[in-house]
Write an enzyme that holds these catalytic residues in place. Structure first.
Site: not given
Length: 299
Positions: A127, A60, A104
């Protein structure tokens, strides 16, 4: 993998589509930088030293660098307290140079994931998992600020491949908070007629066989067989399952939830695993971060 002679399905190349999207994002980031002297910022928070999580986070951060998005790296020890992690999230919420926050998952067992995710400002929830964003996704006439990345990527693959969604019968296999549930809601918003197949569904084959669009997100290797697929159907395979393969150096290979080689003989189009949905998830994360920045920069 199916040989060209018996393969009828068009392959939806997620890698190529994601590459196109990344180029579009890079261009918009350059434009923002030239006009306003600012670029989008994505804070990527990782707790502990899980190998798989570190791999995803590195990927990422690398993707951010490629399109000109500033990556704010937050690496915390495995034993960080929930209160300290939430305090860090609040700090990032107040940072004007951070337009997206990604924590994460999974987090260590002593930390409540829901508490941490709910602490992320809805304006920076790239997200797309904030309860308010999911709630708006579920309501007619409401638009969430961000859509979850993998479901958004699935829809983008369909749209960019010229596959009609409106009025089509779509079957989503799986009902997880991360993929199954939000992708069902997105398809509904796009005017598909949606059915969800899950572990308690009776006769799943019969239901899947009626689908014009199949989104497979059950996490079961090669569960969906050739006979389950309606000829000409569009198949988006979200599954990533490791199966034993002694011919590989690693000792395993990745397969989807669909029996790919056989499904290729009946489907109209299909995503491979790997190289289908995976690259799209990261591309959509970058897109969400850019969209978050555009709401703030230049206002």
């Amino acid at each position: 993998m199916a040989s060209p002679s018996d393969q009828t399905a068009k392959i939806i190349d997620g890698k190529a589509i994601a590459h196109t999207i990344r180029s579009e994002i890079a261009e918009e980031v350059r434009d923002l930088s030239e006009k306003h002297g600012k670029v989008p910022g994505l804070a990527v928070v990782i707790v502990g030293a899980r190998k798989d999580s570190q791999t995803y986070v590195t990927m990422k951060r690398k993707a951010c660098a490629e399109v000109g998005i500033k990556s704010v790296d937050v690496d915390l020890p495995e034993d960080v307290s929930e209160a300290d992690l939430i305090s860090k999230v609040h700090e990032l919420n107040s940072d004007p140079d951070v337009h997206g926050i990604l924590v994460q998952l999974p987090l260590p067992k002593h930390i409540n994931e829901e508490n941490v995710l709910s602490a992320i400002s809805i304006d920076k929830d790239v997200d797309g998992f904030h309860p308010l964003n999911i709630g708006k996704l579920a309501m007619k006439g409401r638009e969430p600020l961000f859509l979850p990345c993998t479901p958004k990527g699935c829809l983008e693959l369909l749209v960019r491949s010229g596959i009609k969604i409106k009025g089509q019968r779509a079957v989503v296999v799986g009902r997880s908070n991360i993929v199954g549930l939000p992708v069902s809601l997105l398809l509904l918003k796009a005017d598909a007629t949606v059915t969800t197949v899950h572990s308690h569904t009776k006769d799943p084959e019969a239901i899947i066989r009626e689908a014009d669009i199949v989104i497979a997100a059950a996490g079961q290797a090669c569960m969906i067989k050739r006979e389950w697929i309606k000829p000409g159907a569009a198949v988006i395979d979200v599954g990533t399952n490791a199966v034993s393969d002694t011919s590989r150096k690693s000792g395993y290979r990745l397969v989807g939830d669909v029996d790919y080689a056989e499904a290729c003989k009946v489907a109209g189009c299909i995503t491979p695993v790997p190289g289908g949905v995976g690259p799209m998830t990261v591309a959509m994360l970058l897109r969400n971060t850019l969209d978050g920045a555009k709401r703030v920069i230049g206002q």
